[in-house]
Design a protein around this motif. Sequence first.
Motif, PDB file in Angstrom:
ATOM      1  N   VAL A 264       0.847  -1.198   0.000  1.00  0.00           N
ATOM      2  CA  VAL A 264       0.000   0.000   0.000  1.00  0.00           C
ATOM      3  C   VAL A 264       0.882   1.246   0.000  1.00  0.00           C
ATOM      4  O   VAL A 264       2.069   1.202   0.291  1.00  0.00           O
ATOM      5  N   GLY A 265       0.223   2.397  -0.320  1.00  0.00           N
ATOM      6  CA  GLY A 265       0.875   3.691  -0.231  1.00  0.00           C
ATOM      7  C   GLY A 265       0.423   4.413   1.018  1.00  0.00           C
ATOM      8  O   GLY A 265       0.240   3.802   2.071  1.00  0.00           O
ATOM      9  N   LEU A 266       0.179   5.710   0.904  1.00  0.00           N
ATOM     10  CA  LEU A 266      -0.272   6.483   2.051  1.00  0.00           C
ATOM     11  C   LEU A 266      -1.744   6.192   2.347  1.00  0.00           C
ATOM     12  O   LEU A 266      -2.521   5.898   1.438  1.00  0.00           O
ATOM     13  N   PRO A 267      -2.143   6.274   3.621  1.00  0.00           N
ATOM     14  CA  PRO A 267      -3.499   5.858   4.018  1.00  0.00           C
ATOM     15  C   PRO A 267      -4.548   6.936   3.777  1.00  0.00           C
ATOM     16  O   PRO A 267      -4.236   8.083   3.461  1.00  0.00           O
ATOM     17  N   GLU A 268      -5.803   6.541   3.974  1.00  0.00           N
ATOM     18  CA  GLU A 268      -6.933   7.454   3.795  1.00  0.00           C
ATOM     19  C   GLU A 268      -7.490   7.965   5.118  1.00  0.00           C
ATOM     20  O   GLU A 268      -8.157   8.998   5.143  1.00  0.00           O
ATOM     21  N   GLU A 269      -7.233   7.248   6.195  1.00  0.00           N
ATOM     22  CA  GLU A 269      -7.772   7.654   7.501  1.00  0.00           C
ATOM     23  C   GLU A 269      -6.730   7.386   8.587  1.00  0.00           C
ATOM     24  O   GLU A 269      -6.140   6.310   8.619  1.00  0.00           O
ATOM     25  N   ARG A 399      -7.339  14.433  16.704  1.00  0.00           N
ATOM     26  CA  ARG A 399      -8.574  13.981  16.056  1.00  0.00           C
ATOM     27  C   ARG A 399      -8.260  13.068  14.870  1.00  0.00           C
ATOM     28  O   ARG A 399      -7.147  13.060  14.352  1.00  0.00           O
ATOM     29  N   THR A 400      -9.251  12.304  14.453  1.00  0.00           N
ATOM     30  CA  THR A 400      -9.112  11.467  13.266  1.00  0.00           C
ATOM     31  C   THR A 400      -9.050  12.355  12.033  1.00  0.00           C
ATOM     32  O   THR A 400      -9.821  13.302  11.886  1.00  0.00           O
ATOM     33  N   LEU A 401      -8.117  12.044  11.143  1.00  0.00           N
ATOM     34  CA  LEU A 401      -7.920  12.838   9.934  1.00  0.00           C
ATOM     35  C   LEU A 401      -8.218  11.996   8.700  1.00  0.00           C
ATOM     36  O   LEU A 401      -7.976  10.789   8.679  1.00  0.00           O
ATOM     37  N   HIS A 402      -8.723  12.663   7.683  1.00  0.00           N
ATOM     38  CA  HIS A 402      -9.005  12.019   6.396  1.00  0.00           C
ATOM     39  C   HIS A 402      -8.064  12.603   5.348  1.00  0.00           C
ATOM     40  O   HIS A 402      -7.940  13.820   5.223  1.00  0.00           O
ATOM     41  N   PHE A 403      -7.422  11.701   4.604  1.00  0.00           N
ATOM     42  CA  PHE A 403      -6.329  12.096   3.728  1.00  0.00           C
ATOM     43  C   PHE A 403      -6.593  11.617   2.316  1.00  0.00           C
ATOM     44  O   PHE A 403      -7.112  10.516   2.092  1.00  0.00           O
ATOM     45  N   ASP A 404      -6.231  12.459   1.350  1.00  0.00           N
ATOM     46  CA  ASP A 404      -6.323  12.114  -0.070  1.00  0.00           C
ATOM     47  C   ASP A 404      -4.931  11.708  -0.538  1.00  0.00           C
ATOM     48  O   ASP A 404      -4.076  12.563  -0.790  1.00  0.00           O
ATOM     49  N   PRO A 405      -4.635  10.402  -0.632  1.00  0.00           N
ATOM     50  CA  PRO A 405      -3.270   9.975  -0.956  1.00  0.00           C
ATOM     51  C   PRO A 405      -2.841  10.316  -2.377  1.00  0.00           C
ATOM     52  O   PRO A 405      -1.644  10.415  -2.641  1.00  0.00           O
ATOM     53  N   LYS A 406      -3.788  10.514  -3.282  1.00  0.00           N
ATOM     54  CA  LYS A 406      -3.426  10.860  -4.655  1.00  0.00           C
ATOM     55  C   LYS A 406      -2.868  12.266  -4.734  1.00  0.00           C
ATOM     56  O   LYS A 406      -1.839  12.515  -5.375  1.00  0.00           O
ATOM     57  N   ASN A 407      -3.532  13.203  -4.071  1.00  0.00           N
ATOM     58  CA  ASN A 407      -3.094  14.604  -4.100  1.00  0.00           C
ATOM     59  C   ASN A 407      -2.262  15.005  -2.892  1.00  0.00           C
ATOM     60  O   ASN A 407      -1.775  16.132  -2.813  1.00  0.00           O
ATOM     61  N   GLU A 408      -2.140  14.090  -1.934  1.00  0.00           N
ATOM     62  CA  GLU A 408      -1.335  14.290  -0.739  1.00  0.00           C
ATOM     63  C   GLU A 408      -1.757  15.531   0.042  1.00  0.00           C
ATOM     64  O   GLU A 408      -0.931  16.377   0.419  1.00  0.00           O
ATOM     65  N   PHE A 410      -4.963  16.732   3.135  1.00  0.00           N
ATOM     66  CA  PHE A 410      -6.081  16.341   3.971  1.00  0.00           C
ATOM     67  C   PHE A 410      -7.381  16.872   3.374  1.00  0.00           C
ATOM     68  O   PHE A 410      -7.396  17.903   2.687  1.00  0.00           O
ATOM     69  N   THR A 411      -8.448  16.170   3.641  1.00  0.00           N
ATOM     70  CA  THR A 411      -9.751  16.521   3.077  1.00  0.00           C
ATOM     71  C   THR A 411     -10.434  17.559   3.952  1.00  0.00           C
ATOM     72  O   THR A 411     -10.727  17.304   5.120  1.00  0.00           O
TER      73      THR A 411
END
Length: 434
Positions: A264-269, A399-408, A410-411
Amino acid sequence: MNEKQVSRRYVLKAGAVGSLAAIGMPTFIPANAFGANDRVRVAVIGINGRGKDHIQGFSRLKDVEVATLCDVDSTVLQNGAADFEKKYNKKVKTMPDLRQVYEDKDIDVVSIATPNHWHALAAIWACQAGKDVYVEKPGAHNIREGRKLVEAAHHYKRIVQHGVQLRSSVAIQEAIKHLRDGLIGNVYMARGLVYKWRPDIGNKGPSPVPAELNWNMWQGPAQAKEFSKNYVHYNWHWFWDYGNGDIGNQGIHETDLCMWGLDVGLPEEITSAGGKFLWKDCKETPETLTSIYKYPSSGKVIQFEVRPWMTNKEDGVEIGNLFYGDKGYMVINGYDDYKTFLGRERTPGPARKEGGDHYLNFIEAVRARDTSKQNGPVETAHLASGIAHLGNIAYRLGRTLHFDPKNEVFTNDKEANQMLTRKYRAPFVVPEKV
């Protein structure tokens, strides 16, 4: 970047060298092309800690010469040169400023073992100077500069090797093949363990800068502050301006292996929790940290844990990794040892203990001008470091963070996105365009 974009299928050829005008260096430094028997000349930058291993690792290789030592502490530099002469029966050139190293057209490779906050910029400058690079973990102090390091390596066609030496271990490579081939079934979870003895460091407060230390150069990209013995020469790891805590120190080996094993690459959550529960010292980074990285789109999860003091081992492991599948689990102890346990009865399966030579792997790629030969390519410097940075950001924000691994990015989280980079101090600036 997702796992499909993490590719090593590009071949770089000796050639273009970038301009160093932005940092006041010569604008042309020739890049060497290596034949099978040509001597590779190496400069080691930062020789107080891991740099000692770099010196030893390159010195034992055929047709490789450690030609220059560089350090901002004149006492460390003088002692290092004296030790080198005694051990290898020859003198070595010394330089107090890494920019002098980059100006030296006789240096082919730089090996970077500075504090974390210098890694990416030192490596980017080296690429711009036409040097190939071996850079200690973490490859970058924050996510943005890790991406810039990848861009620089590609743009200047340089071989950049990340110091995650377990990737050159014969045993670990075999372990990864077992995971890919389904030995323990569907591998859905990886754990990284960093249980190291980290004592109270006290609080020494500010003091005059030692005469032997160039404090301005030591701070480099970080904002200027008063000198303290709290920072030099090791405990900088526990301050955000310079280090990344143990998840970004020892932990990079294990974050890298978690991602490699799960493919895997970078995570989403990302969720992290921890703190300082033992000592009332001046460390800024958490002593204890538990981070969870989720991959909803692929149904996988990484758990990572840092413990600083008294603790049990897990299947004998204090530093290492565990992988879980629906047919068994795998234990990786350190850098060169794996075991497997299969079925509900945990029947011992394949196992092996055997290391490798990460420095040799790098030199072979340098000679061939071929990144496909690398075990620790520049992408690992960005991704293995990046996942640790994400865990630290989640901890610091609570806090829990949401991440966009394609654009690197956070959402919808401006505060978190500001922590993807840092404020740099001129002239030690990682540029937007490398």
